[in-house]
Design a protein around this motif. Structure first.
Motif, PDB file in Angstrom:
ATOM      1  N   PRO A   1       0.837  -1.204   0.000  1.00 23.33           N
ATOM      2  CA  PRO A   1       0.000   0.000   0.000  1.00 23.33           C
ATOM      3  C   PRO A   1       0.872   1.255   0.000  1.00 23.33           C
ATOM      4  CG  PRO A   1      -0.357  -1.328   2.011  1.00 23.33           C
ATOM      5  CD  PRO A   1       0.850  -1.868   1.322  1.00 23.33           C
TER       6      PRO A   1
ATOM      7  N   ILE B   1      -5.815   0.252   5.092  1.00 25.54           N
ATOM      8  CA  ILE B   1      -6.768   1.178   5.720  1.00 25.54           C
ATOM      9  C   ILE B   1      -7.426   1.985   4.594  1.00 25.54           C
ATOM     10  CG2 ILE B   1      -6.989   3.165   7.268  1.00 25.54           C
ATOM     11  CD1 ILE B   1      -4.367   2.035   8.651  1.00 25.54           C
TER      12      ILE B   1
ATOM     13  N   GLY C   1       0.515   5.712   0.164  1.00 26.84           N
ATOM     14  CA  GLY C   1      -0.283   6.943   0.239  1.00 26.84           C
ATOM     15  C   GLY C   1       0.450   8.043  -0.502  1.00 26.84           C
ATOM     16  N   GLY C   2       1.007   8.980   0.250  1.00 31.26           N
ATOM     17  CA  GLY C   2       1.696  10.118  -0.378  1.00 31.26           C
ATOM     18  C   GLY C   2       3.144   9.841  -0.707  1.00 31.26           C
TER      19      GLY C   2
ATOM     20  N   SER D   1       5.466  17.386   5.861  1.00 26.77           N
ATOM     21  CA  SER D   1       5.060  16.745   4.603  1.00 26.77           C
ATOM     22  C   SER D   1       3.548  16.789   4.399  1.00 26.77           C
ATOM     23  CB  SER D   1       5.525  15.282   4.608  1.00 26.77           C
ATOM     24  OG  SER D   1       5.016  14.614   5.752  1.00 26.77           O
TER      25      SER D   1
ATOM     26  N   THR E   1       5.699   9.698   1.250  1.00 24.96           N
ATOM     27  CA  THR E   1       6.627  10.572   1.984  1.00 24.96           C
ATOM     28  C   THR E   1       7.298   9.841   3.148  1.00 24.96           C
ATOM     29  OG1 THR E   1       4.991  11.369   3.595  1.00 24.96           O
ATOM     30  CG2 THR E   1       5.131  12.560   1.503  1.00 24.96           C
ATOM     31  N   GLY E   2       7.016   8.569   3.302  1.00 30.72           N
ATOM     32  CA  GLY E   2       7.576   7.805   4.424  1.00 30.72           C
ATOM     33  C   GLY E   2       9.102   7.809   4.369  1.00 30.72           C
TER      34      GLY E   2
ATOM     35  N   THR F   1      -0.729  11.261   3.342  1.00 35.97           N
ATOM     36  CA  THR F   1      -2.168  10.983   3.372  1.00 35.97           C
ATOM     37  C   THR F   1      -2.584  10.473   4.755  1.00 35.97           C
ATOM     38  OG1 THR F   1      -1.835   8.682   2.729  1.00 35.97           O
ATOM     39  CG2 THR F   1      -2.131  10.291   0.931  1.00 35.97           C
TER      40      THR F   1
HETATM   41  C1  LIG Z   1       9.777  16.623   4.913  1.00 38.55           C
HETATM   42  C2  LIG Z   1       9.185  15.499   5.715  1.00 38.55           C
HETATM   43  C3  LIG Z   1       8.830  15.734   7.041  1.00 38.55           C
HETATM   44  C4  LIG Z   1       8.263  14.702   7.800  1.00 38.55           C
HETATM   45  N1  LIG Z   1       7.920  14.972   9.097  1.00 38.55           N
HETATM   46  C5  LIG Z   1       7.358  13.995   9.834  1.00 38.55           C
HETATM   47  C6  LIG Z   1       6.985  14.252  11.190  1.00 38.55           C
HETATM   48  O1  LIG Z   1       7.173  15.344  11.733  1.00 38.55           O
HETATM   49  N2  LIG Z   1       6.393  13.246  11.878  1.00 38.55           N
HETATM   50  C7  LIG Z   1       6.166  12.015  11.313  1.00 38.55           C
HETATM   51  O2  LIG Z   1       5.599  11.145  11.991  1.00 38.55           O
HETATM   52  N3  LIG Z   1       6.532  11.749  10.043  1.00 38.55           N
HETATM   53  C8  LIG Z   1       7.117  12.694   9.293  1.00 38.55           C
HETATM   54  N4  LIG Z   1       7.502  12.423   8.012  1.00 38.55           N
HETATM   55  C9  LIG Z   1       7.329  11.064   7.471  1.00 38.55           C
HETATM   56  C10 LIG Z   1       6.024  10.850   6.658  1.00 38.55           C
HETATM   57  O3  LIG Z   1       5.550  12.048   6.132  1.00 38.55           O
HETATM   58  C11 LIG Z   1       4.966  10.210   7.531  1.00 38.55           C
HETATM   59  O4  LIG Z   1       5.405   8.919   7.897  1.00 38.55           O
HETATM   60  C12 LIG Z   1       3.585  10.080   6.871  1.00 38.55           C
HETATM   61  O5  LIG Z   1       2.672   9.661   7.862  1.00 38.55           O
HETATM   62  C13 LIG Z   1       3.552   9.095   5.714  1.00 38.55           C
HETATM   63  O6  LIG Z   1       2.332   9.268   4.994  1.00 38.55           O
HETATM   64  P1  LIG Z   1       2.245   8.865   3.445  1.00 38.55           P
HETATM   65  O7  LIG Z   1       0.832   8.997   3.021  1.00 38.55           O
HETATM   66  O8  LIG Z   1       3.235   9.604   2.656  1.00 38.55           O
HETATM   67  O9  LIG Z   1       2.614   7.325   3.531  1.00 38.55           O
HETATM   68  P2  LIG Z   1       3.565   6.486   2.571  1.00 38.55           P
HETATM   69  O10 LIG Z   1       4.942   7.032   2.590  1.00 38.55           O
HETATM   70  O11 LIG Z   1       2.946   6.313   1.250  1.00 38.55           O
HETATM   71  O12 LIG Z   1       3.556   5.089   3.349  1.00 38.55           O
HETATM   72  C14 LIG Z   1       4.117   4.972   4.629  1.00 38.55           C
HETATM   73  C15 LIG Z   1       3.798   3.566   5.190  1.00 38.55           C
HETATM   74  O13 LIG Z   1       2.389   3.437   5.372  1.00 38.55           O
HETATM   75  C16 LIG Z   1       1.866   2.366   4.578  1.00 38.55           C
HETATM   76  N5  LIG Z   1       0.566   2.836   4.064  1.00 38.55           N
HETATM   77  C17 LIG Z   1       0.313   3.968   3.362  1.00 38.55           C
HETATM   78  N6  LIG Z   1      -1.000   4.101   3.152  1.00 38.55           N
HETATM   79  C18 LIG Z   1      -1.599   3.019   3.726  1.00 38.55           C
HETATM   80  C19 LIG Z   1      -2.938   2.583   3.857  1.00 38.55           C
HETATM   81  N7  LIG Z   1      -3.952   3.286   3.355  1.00 38.55           N
HETATM   82  N8  LIG Z   1      -3.184   1.423   4.512  1.00 38.55           N
HETATM   83  C20 LIG Z   1      -2.171   0.699   5.046  1.00 38.55           C
HETATM   84  N9  LIG Z   1      -0.883   1.063   4.952  1.00 38.55           N
HETATM   85  C21 LIG Z   1      -0.598   2.212   4.303  1.00 38.55           C
HETATM   86  C22 LIG Z   1       2.909   2.112   3.510  1.00 38.55           C
HETATM   87  O14 LIG Z   1       2.870   0.781   3.046  1.00 38.55           O
HETATM   88  C23 LIG Z   1       4.198   2.429   4.273  1.00 38.55           C
HETATM   89  O15 LIG Z   1       4.576   1.320   5.050  1.00 38.55           O
HETATM   90  C24 LIG Z   1       8.071  13.426   7.224  1.00 38.55           C
HETATM   91  C25 LIG Z   1       8.430  13.194   5.886  1.00 38.55           C
HETATM   92  C26 LIG Z   1       8.981  14.213   5.142  1.00 38.55           C
HETATM   93  C27 LIG Z   1       9.354  13.933   3.710  1.00 38.55           C
END
Ligand SMILES: Cc1cc2nc3c(=O)[nH]c(=O)nc-3n(C[C@H](O)[C@H](O)[C@H](O)COP(=O)(O)OP(=O)(O)OC[C@H]3O[C@@H](n4cnc5c(N)ncnc54)[C@H](O)[C@@H]3O)c2cc1C
Length: 488
Positions: free
Chosen positions: A80, A224, A82-83, A153, A85-86, A158
């Motif tokens: 899976p 999710i 989302g954005g 981010s 950004t992990g 997402t």
């Molecule tokens: C500049 C920057 C700053 C950041 N600051 C923070 C911060 O202050 N605090 C923090 O906690 N994080 C931070 N992060 C990390 C990141 O943004 C977070 O972890 C965010 O929650 C990830 O969301 P995403 O939608 O990009 O998930 P993704 O990167 O797409 O996925 C992250 C994980 O979640 C899983 N996943 C995604 N969507 C689903 C779904 N619908 N169901 C089940 N699993 C799923 C993926 O398989 C993966 O394991 C930052 C990242 C960047 C680039």
């Protein structure tokens, strides 16, 4: 993690199977060419490069369920996303699990971005997993409420990703991380069944807590698709300051004072060293030094109240006045307008971006008990200088949560690759110090692929065994994000 994990080709899907997957979402919402897939296969730090035979973009929970039912029947792995950004590689497909290489289909939730409902009596909103955090915050704004999760981010990450990683950010001090902000979930299980746990009840003591099991499971237990989130009264009065601080012992005293004076109205206490501010001033357009004289450390402090006329400004001035009298701080600037507040926050939020402009960096997302932060940073700085003379530590972040992003920039005259080759050595040394102080090697970013091998070091055999049993029960064929968090 001494060098980037890279996959240039993905194991193929049989043509007939690929067509069946594509038929679920429709050809327009399936990506099959390398050029179009590229943005889904790189992660923000460039540490992992993935590979997949197929990116699917479902529009509904039923489509996600159909994808997983087919994947389960055919034993095809699903990652899976989302954005994207992990920061631990969890969302990158093709990194493989214990079962060796097999096709890993990427399921992007980006099309599932509806706000299903908002309940202003119960102060909740039900949203789909692909909604960005910024869109969720905006949805709360439309009914004059606050959804408090806040990350740099937020424009891209997402709600699904925030839930899957139990995201933290800058407001945890006052509101808690994602787990504390969630009442209910809708999850598609590995075999395609849908668990409708979209309950909006603050009180519900019926059986085991499945919600909290899925939150933070990093895509390894289910996908999710929607969530019931808590809303809060919107702050109507805020007071924000940037403060220059001589050293981290003074910082600890200042934090304790801010807690005393601000009580529950203390909503942020973020720190950065002068080196961090200097990088922002050097690389970020329009950034200005908030104080007249440089200070070794800076704190960004914010007090907020949902009630008008609560005197946030006076409280902040009192706090800073007392701190000056006690010689805890050298100087301070209070934001006198919304523009000034935004400029202060931008100094903090642009740290990750500007660090990239200084060459390679090695990053640690760790936490220690607040009282140990000064010792942690002093010991880590000394150790880094021994291991790579001239490297430039940039420890910053959420002091009030004990969560420090202990990032290290390369020495200016070193080859980036040579510095990155020291990744394991430097992060290993940082983690040793963290563990000796009773801390955690992953405060808010999760385990993903990057920290998987650390899990056995920080969890007991009993915990690992329970985690494996839960994974095997919920995902017996290990199709959900294999090789992430836990090698089963
Ligand atoms: C500049 C920057 C700053 C950041 N600051 C923070 C911060 O202050 N605090 C923090 O906690 N994080 C931070 N992060 C990390 C990141 O943004 C977070 O972890 C965010 O929650 C990830 O969301 P995403 O939608 O990009 O998930 P993704 O990167 O797409 O996925 C992250 C994980 O979640 C899983 N996943 C995604 N969507 C689903 C779904 N619908 N169901 C089940 N699993 C799923 C993926 O398989 C993966 O394991 C930052 C990242 C960047 C680039």
């Amino acid at each position: 993690m001494s060098s980037a994990r890279s996959l240039t080709s993905a194991p193929e899907l049989a043509e007939e199977l690929r067509e069946r997957f594509v038929a679920i979402v429709g050809a327009r919402h399936a990506i099959t060419t390398p050029e179009d897939m590229a943005p889904y296969l790189e992660e923000p730090r460039g540490l992992f490069h993935g590979a997949t035979p197929l990116v699917l973009m479902p529009a509904s929970t039923d489509e996600v369920a159909a994808i997983l039912a087919l994947a389960h029947a055919e034993s095809i792995a699903v990652v899976p996303q989302g954005g994207n950004t992990g920061l631990v590689g969890g969302q990158v497909p093709g990194l493989g699990g214990a079962q060796g290489r097999r096709p890993e289909v990427l399921v992007s939730l980006k099309r599932m971005r509806a706000v299903r409902s908002i309940d202003t009596d119960g102060n909740t909103m039900t949203v789909e997993a692909g909604l960005t955090l910024a869109e969720a915050q905006a949805a709360a704004e439309t009914v004059e409420r606050l959804f408090p999760l806040s990350l740099a981010s937020e424009g891209s990450c997402t709600i699904g990703g925030n839930l899957a990683t139990n995201a933290g950010g800058v407001a945890v001090l006052a509101y808690g991380a994602m787990r504390a902000l969630t009442l209910g979930l809708e999850v598609v299980l590995a075999d395609g069944r849908i668990w409708d746990g979209l309950r909006a009840l603050p009180k519900d003591n019926t059986g085991l807590d499945l919600r909290d099991l899925f939150i933070g499971s990093e895509g390894t237990l289910g996908i999710i698709t929607a969530a019931v989130l808590k809303l809060f009264p919107r702050p109507v009065e805020q007071a924000t300051a940037i403060v220059g601080v001589r050293d981290l012992d003074c910082m600890a005293r200042l934090f304790a004072r801010a807690r005393r004076v601000g009580g529950p109205m203390l909503t942020a206490f973020e720190i950065m060293p002068r080196f961090g501010l200097a990088l922002v001033l050097r690389h970020a357009k329009g950034a200005r030094d908030p104080l007249q004289a440089p200070a070794p450390w800076y704190a960004l402090i914010e007090l907020s109240s949902p009630l008008a006329d609560e005197g946030m400004g006076e409280k902040l001035e009192r706090l800073l006045g007392e701190a000056l009298d006690e010689d805890e701080i050298a100087d301070a600037a209070i934001a006198r307008s919304l523009t000034a507040r935004a400029a202060f926050w931008a100094l903090r939020e642009r740290l990750s971006e500007v660090q990239k402009r200084e060459g390679a960096s090695i990053k640690n997302d760790v936490s220690v008990p607040i009282a140990h932060i000064p010792e942690f940073i002093a010991r880590a700085d000394a150790r880094m200088a021994e291991l790579v003379p001239g490297c430039r530590p940039l420890p910053f972040g959420h002091f009030g949560d004990g969560n420090i992003h202990y990032n290290i920039s390369q020495p200016p005259d070193m080859e980036p690759a040579a510095f990155l080759a020291k990744w394991d050595r430097l992060t290993g040394a940082v983690n040793e110090i963290v563990l000796s102080l009773g801390g955690s090697v992953s405060a808010e970013h999760g385990i993903g692929r990057l920290k998987r091998d650390l899990l056995a070091r920080v969890k007991s055999e009993v915990e690992i065994d329970l985690m494996r049993q839960i994974k095997r029960t919920l995902d017996p064929k290990n199709i959900l994000n294999p090789g992430k968090m836990l090698d089963v």
